[in-house]
Design a protein around this motif. Structure first.
Motif, PDB file in Angstrom:
ATOM      1  N   ASP A 159       9.291  -7.009  -5.710  1.00  0.00           N
ATOM      2  CA  ASP A 159       9.485  -6.085  -6.828  1.00  0.00           C
ATOM      3  C   ASP A 159      10.340  -4.891  -6.420  1.00  0.00           C
ATOM      4  O   ASP A 159      11.183  -4.423  -7.197  1.00  0.00           O
ATOM      5  N   PHE A 160      10.132  -4.414  -5.200  1.00  0.00           N
ATOM      6  CA  PHE A 160      10.927  -3.295  -4.695  1.00  0.00           C
ATOM      7  C   PHE A 160      12.409  -3.660  -4.685  1.00  0.00           C
ATOM      8  O   PHE A 160      13.253  -2.897  -5.169  1.00  0.00           O
ATOM      9  N   PHE A 161      12.725  -4.839  -4.146  1.00  0.00           N
ATOM     10  CA  PHE A 161      14.133  -5.230  -4.054  1.00  0.00           C
ATOM     11  C   PHE A 161      14.722  -5.566  -5.418  1.00  0.00           C
ATOM     12  O   PHE A 161      15.909  -5.333  -5.650  1.00  0.00           O
ATOM     13  N   TYR A 162      13.918  -6.091  -6.329  1.00  0.00           N
ATOM     14  CA  TYR A 162      14.403  -6.313  -7.692  1.00  0.00           C
ATOM     15  C   TYR A 162      14.772  -4.974  -8.336  1.00  0.00           C
ATOM     16  O   TYR A 162      15.855  -4.834  -8.918  1.00  0.00           O
ATOM     17  N   LEU A 163      13.890  -4.010  -8.226  1.00  0.00           N
ATOM     18  CA  LEU A 163      14.147  -2.688  -8.788  1.00  0.00           C
ATOM     19  C   LEU A 163      15.332  -2.023  -8.088  1.00  0.00           C
ATOM     20  O   LEU A 163      16.198  -1.427  -8.734  1.00  0.00           O
ATOM     21  N   LEU A 164      15.391  -2.161  -6.781  1.00  0.00           N
ATOM     22  CA  LEU A 164      16.493  -1.578  -6.015  1.00  0.00           C
ATOM     23  C   LEU A 164      17.834  -2.136  -6.474  1.00  0.00           C
ATOM     24  O   LEU A 164      18.783  -1.382  -6.708  1.00  0.00           O
ATOM     25  N   GLU A 165      17.921  -3.445  -6.603  1.00  0.00           N
ATOM     26  CA  GLU A 165      19.184  -4.054  -7.034  1.00  0.00           C
ATOM     27  C   GLU A 165      19.536  -3.660  -8.461  1.00  0.00           C
ATOM     28  O   GLU A 165      20.706  -3.582  -8.814  1.00  0.00           O
ATOM     29  N   SER A 166      18.538  -3.389  -9.273  1.00  0.00           N
ATOM     30  CA  SER A 166      18.786  -2.986 -10.662  1.00  0.00           C
ATOM     31  C   SER A 166      19.377  -1.578 -10.758  1.00  0.00           C
ATOM     32  O   SER A 166      20.142  -1.292 -11.668  1.00  0.00           O
ATOM     33  N   ILE A 167      19.011  -0.711  -9.819  1.00  0.00           N
ATOM     34  CA  ILE A 167      19.460   0.686  -9.913  1.00  0.00           C
ATOM     35  C   ILE A 167      20.345   1.127  -8.748  1.00  0.00           C
ATOM     36  O   ILE A 167      20.793   2.272  -8.719  1.00  0.00           O
TER      37      ILE A 167
ATOM     38  N   ALA B 207      12.357   4.445  -2.014  1.00  0.00           N
ATOM     39  CA  ALA B 207      11.078   4.474  -1.300  1.00  0.00           C
ATOM     40  C   ALA B 207      10.434   5.858  -1.375  1.00  0.00           C
ATOM     41  O   ALA B 207       9.225   5.974  -1.609  1.00  0.00           O
ATOM     42  N   ILE B 208      11.221   6.893  -1.199  1.00  0.00           N
ATOM     43  CA  ILE B 208      10.691   8.254  -1.278  1.00  0.00           C
ATOM     44  C   ILE B 208      10.181   8.532  -2.683  1.00  0.00           C
ATOM     45  O   ILE B 208       9.092   9.099  -2.859  1.00  0.00           O
ATOM     46  N   THR B 209      10.944   8.115  -3.679  1.00  0.00           N
ATOM     47  CA  THR B 209      10.528   8.333  -5.072  1.00  0.00           C
ATOM     48  C   THR B 209       9.249   7.571  -5.383  1.00  0.00           C
ATOM     49  O   THR B 209       8.331   8.127  -6.002  1.00  0.00           O
ATOM     50  N   LEU B 210       9.171   6.323  -4.960  1.00  0.00           N
ATOM     51  CA  LEU B 210       7.961   5.536  -5.217  1.00  0.00           C
ATOM     52  C   LEU B 210       6.756   6.126  -4.495  1.00  0.00           C
ATOM     53  O   LEU B 210       5.653   6.155  -5.038  1.00  0.00           O
ATOM     54  N   ARG B 211       6.969   6.597  -3.281  1.00  0.00           N
ATOM     55  CA  ARG B 211       5.866   7.220  -2.537  1.00  0.00           C
ATOM     56  C   ARG B 211       5.394   8.491  -3.250  1.00  0.00           C
ATOM     57  O   ARG B 211       4.198   8.751  -3.353  1.00  0.00           O
TER      58      ARG B 211
ATOM     59  N   ASN C  57       0.827  -1.202   0.000  1.00  0.00           N
ATOM     60  CA  ASN C  57       0.000   0.000   0.000  1.00  0.00           C
ATOM     61  C   ASN C  57       0.866   1.259   0.000  1.00  0.00           C
ATOM     62  O   ASN C  57       0.535   2.242  -0.653  1.00  0.00           O
ATOM     63  N   PHE C  58       1.974   1.214   0.708  1.00  0.00           N
ATOM     64  CA  PHE C  58       2.841   2.381   0.819  1.00  0.00           C
ATOM     65  C   PHE C  58       3.610   2.648  -0.475  1.00  0.00           C
ATOM     66  O   PHE C  58       3.701   3.789  -0.919  1.00  0.00           O
ATOM     67  N   THR C  59       4.184   1.611  -1.063  1.00  0.00           N
ATOM     68  CA  THR C  59       5.028   1.786  -2.253  1.00  0.00           C
ATOM     69  C   THR C  59       4.313   1.452  -3.551  1.00  0.00           C
ATOM     70  O   THR C  59       4.835   1.708  -4.628  1.00  0.00           O
ATOM     71  N   ARG C  60       3.137   0.846  -3.456  1.00  0.00           N
ATOM     72  CA  ARG C  60       2.357   0.377  -4.605  1.00  0.00           C
ATOM     73  C   ARG C  60       3.073  -0.727  -5.378  1.00  0.00           C
ATOM     74  O   ARG C  60       2.880  -0.898  -6.567  1.00  0.00           O
ATOM     75  N   MET C  61       3.891  -1.489  -4.664  1.00  0.00           N
ATOM     76  CA  MET C  61       4.519  -2.680  -5.247  1.00  0.00           C
ATOM     77  C   MET C  61       4.891  -3.639  -4.127  1.00  0.00           C
ATOM     78  O   MET C  61       4.991  -3.240  -2.971  1.00  0.00           O
TER      79      MET C  61
END
Length: 147
Positions: free
Chosen positions: A68-76, A98-102, A60-64
């Motif tokens: 998926d958050f950690f996959y994206l995090l490791e990618s960037i 997290a701030i950007t996704l929020r 609910n907070f990140t909409r993912m």
């Protein structure tokens, strides 16, 4: 001694004494207290608390999902990570994402986000476009266009 010699010695003594008795300047910080305490009060701890819950709060907070958050995090991560300096700790890649996704999920103002994450709105306004750019660059290879 001549009057001129006494005057010169007195003046020199005054300059030396005045130089020794300077007050120490109060220590100045580049950031306000609420942002210096970011590592203690919020930020990463807040994200950890969200992840330890059943997952619905994090989603609910990140909409993912957290996966998926950690996959994206490791990618960037390498592209959005900044180094600590002698003056302050860098905002972690997790917090930046997290701030950007929020921001993207809710459209909250940077002023609103600064109180949620204890990161100044000026800093948020600098890294959100950078993180968005890296998200686009990373995920564009996963988008298939029908032409």
């Amino acid at each position: 001694m001549a009057d001129d010699d006494v005057l010169v010695i007195s003046t020199a003594a005054f300059i030396v004494i005045a130089g020794l008795s300077k007050r120490k300047k109060k220590k100045r910080w580049w950031t306000t207290k609420i942002y210096r305490n970011r590592l203690v009060t919020r930020g990463k701890l807040f994200l950890n608390d969200l992840m330890q819950e059943d997952g619905a709060h994090f989603r609910n907070f990140t909409r993912m999902s957290s996966d998926d958050f950690f996959y994206l995090l490791e990618s960037i991560r390498d592209k959005i990570t900044r180094s600590d300096t002698h003056f302050r700790k860098a905002i972690t890649a997790e917090e930046r994402l997290a701030i950007t996704l929020r921001y993207l999920a809710t459209g909250d103002s940077f002023s609103s986000l600064q109180y949620l994450f204890n990161v100044s709105k000026q800093v948020i306004s600098k890294f959100v476009p950078e993180v968005c750019k890296e998200i686009i660059n990373t995920l564009s290879q996963h988008v298939k266009m029908n032409g």
